[in-house]
Design an enzyme around this catalytic site. Structure first.
Site, PDB file in Angstrom:
ATOM      1  N   TYR A  87      15.775  28.810  11.430  1.00 57.94           N
ATOM      2  CA  TYR A  87      14.535  29.431  11.914  1.00 57.94           C
ATOM      3  C   TYR A  87      14.365  29.255  13.425  1.00 57.94           C
ATOM      4  O   TYR A  87      14.655  28.177  13.962  1.00 57.94           O
ATOM      5  CB  TYR A  87      13.328  28.796  11.227  1.00 57.94           C
ATOM      6  CG  TYR A  87      13.154  29.212   9.792  1.00 57.94           C
ATOM      7  CD1 TYR A  87      12.937  30.553   9.452  1.00 57.94           C
ATOM      8  CD2 TYR A  87      13.170  28.264   8.776  1.00 57.94           C
ATOM      9  CE1 TYR A  87      12.760  30.917   8.118  1.00 57.94           C
ATOM     10  CE2 TYR A  87      12.989  28.619   7.456  1.00 57.94           C
ATOM     11  CZ  TYR A  87      12.786  29.953   7.131  1.00 57.94           C
ATOM     12  OH  TYR A  87      12.606  30.318   5.830  1.00 57.94           O
ATOM     13  N   LYS A 106       0.839  -1.211   0.000  1.00 65.08           N
ATOM     14  CA  LYS A 106       0.000   0.000   0.000  1.00 65.08           C
ATOM     15  C   LYS A 106       0.867   1.252   0.000  1.00 65.08           C
ATOM     16  O   LYS A 106       2.066   1.180   0.285  1.00 65.08           O
ATOM     17  CB  LYS A 106      -0.946  -0.025   1.191  1.00 65.08           C
ATOM     18  CG  LYS A 106      -0.257  -0.083   2.531  1.00 65.08           C
ATOM     19  CD  LYS A 106      -1.244  -0.434   3.627  1.00 65.08           C
ATOM     20  CE  LYS A 106      -0.533  -0.523   4.958  1.00 65.08           C
ATOM     21  NZ  LYS A 106      -1.399  -1.105   6.000  1.00 65.08           N
TER      22      LYS A 106
END
Ligand SMILES: *Cc1c(COP(=O)(O)O)cnc(C)c1O
Length: 372
Positions: A268, A41
């Protein structure tokens, strides 16, 4: 030159992992070992359908979710069994199941309604799913006999072909007592009903007490996914300890290096601050590539074959690494985010509060993939 980031998919590792699982099962089995549905999957847990199919060519069957993935496997030449783990979603799907010989899970009464009202010109093989405590998909224990009887009636009129039984474990990775209770529930409800049986995900497949005694001669199939890609279903046991090899290596390069003065911060939020002057490398990989933004300072990463650590916050397209252990590394130096020659995907996942599954599935479409 394209941006220096790459997901390398080693199809021989996929084949090796399938073989390793098959070998373990053969050692544990009294008769012929159980059949293996290789779970593919989410486009083969992010490895790509073509690569996964190449790696799993020796599997007994392939299990997935999406009907389009199943059709893709047929178009790529896979002629063996294909199982849809969530089954079909609407009546129009039934024609596709018959045309492409796709087997289905049946987990709810609405699916039986669709089968009873839709014309089906060629029988569809199906596994009727029992909810033994996962409370996700499947008939309740009290509903199961009726659901199975409806499936048998559909079989009698040629709408369904072979019939079997399945369930799914909630805690095969960490709680054998719960798993045994689910298994006992499954056996007490399904014992007298005919057909193939499929219960084990990777964790259960790799747990000797559970998978031992399973046998193809009893129509038993296991459904391993993650372990076939070389990651571990367990928090406390590495894939390597099972002899599994990582099939995906996410690599990139340094695109800049510089020295950060003492007291200055990186990236950041300035969440990592240098205590002393330190050499920092900037890697061409960020969260838009699928690298987890929640990875913390200290997450392992390999630069030029040397293990070092992530620094500060992961940006969209870049992340920073500590070059202290690898002072010679300059622009262009190879970096392994996870996989062969780097930390395992499970180690990286641990540093950001998730599991290897999520990281493998999340590698972004913009990252080029190369099969070897
Ligand atoms: C995903 C899935 C599996 C495989 O699980 P792994 O933990 O990756 O081995 C097996 N069965 C079902 C129903 C699944 O959804």
């Amino acid at each position: 030159m394209p941006r220096p980031i790459l997901a390398t998919i080693d199809t021989s590792a996929l084949a090796h992992n399938l073989q390793t699982v098959a070998y373990r099962l053969a050692q544990d089995a009294s008769g012929p070992p159980p059949f293996i549905w290789a779970v593919m999957k989410s486009r083969g847990y992010g490895h790509g359908m073509v690569a996964a199919l190449a790696g799993f060519s020796q599997a007994d069957g392939l299990a997935m979710l999406d009907i389009d993935e199943a059709i893709h496997c047929r178009e790529l030449g896979w002629s063996g069994p294909i199982l849809l783990l969530e089954g079909f979603f609407e009546p129009a799907d039934l024609e596709i199941l018959t045309r492409y010989r796709i087997s289905t899970a049946i987990h709810c009464a609405e699916q039986l309604d669709m089968l009873e009202s839709g014309p089906v010109d060629c029988p569809i093989d199906a596994l009727v799913k029992l909810n033994t405590g996962m409370h996700r998909l499947g008939f309740q224990p009290g509903e199961y006999a009726d659901a199975f009887a409806r499936a048998q009636a559909l079989q009698a009129v040629g709408v369904l072909g072979s019939l079997g039984k399945m369930t799914h474990f909630a805690r095969a990775d960490d709680d054998p007592v719960v798993t045994q209770a689910q298994l006992d529930c499954f056996q007490s409800i399904t014992r007298d009903l005919p057909g193939m049986v499929s219960v084990c995900n990777s964790a259960a497949t790799l747990t000797p007490g559970l998978a031992s005694g399973l046998s193809a001669s009893n129509g038993q199939w296991v459904r391993p996914g993650i372990c076939l890609y070389g990651a571990s279903p367990f928090a406390d046991q590495s894939a390597e300890s099972f002899g599994l090899r990582p099939a995906m290596t996410l690599s990139a390069r340094l695109i800049s290096t510089h020295t950060v003065p003492a007291g200055e911060a990186v990236g950041y939020g300035q969440i990592f601050r240098a205590q002393q002057p330190m050499r920092v490398g900037v890697v061409a990989c960020g969260y838009a590539d699928g690298y987890p933004r929640h990875a913390v300072t200290g997450t392992p990463i390999t630069v030029d074959g040397v293990r070092t650590r992530l620094l500060g916050r992961v940006s969209m397209d870049m992340l920073a690494v500590d070059l202290a252990p690898v002072p010679s590394a300059g622009v262009g130096a190879p970096v392994v985010l996870w996989g062969q020659g780097g930390p395992s995907v499970d180690e990286v996942a641990l540093s950001c509060g998730t599991i290897g599954y999520e990281l493998l599935c999340a590698v972004a479409p913009r990252v080029p993939r190369r099969e070897i």
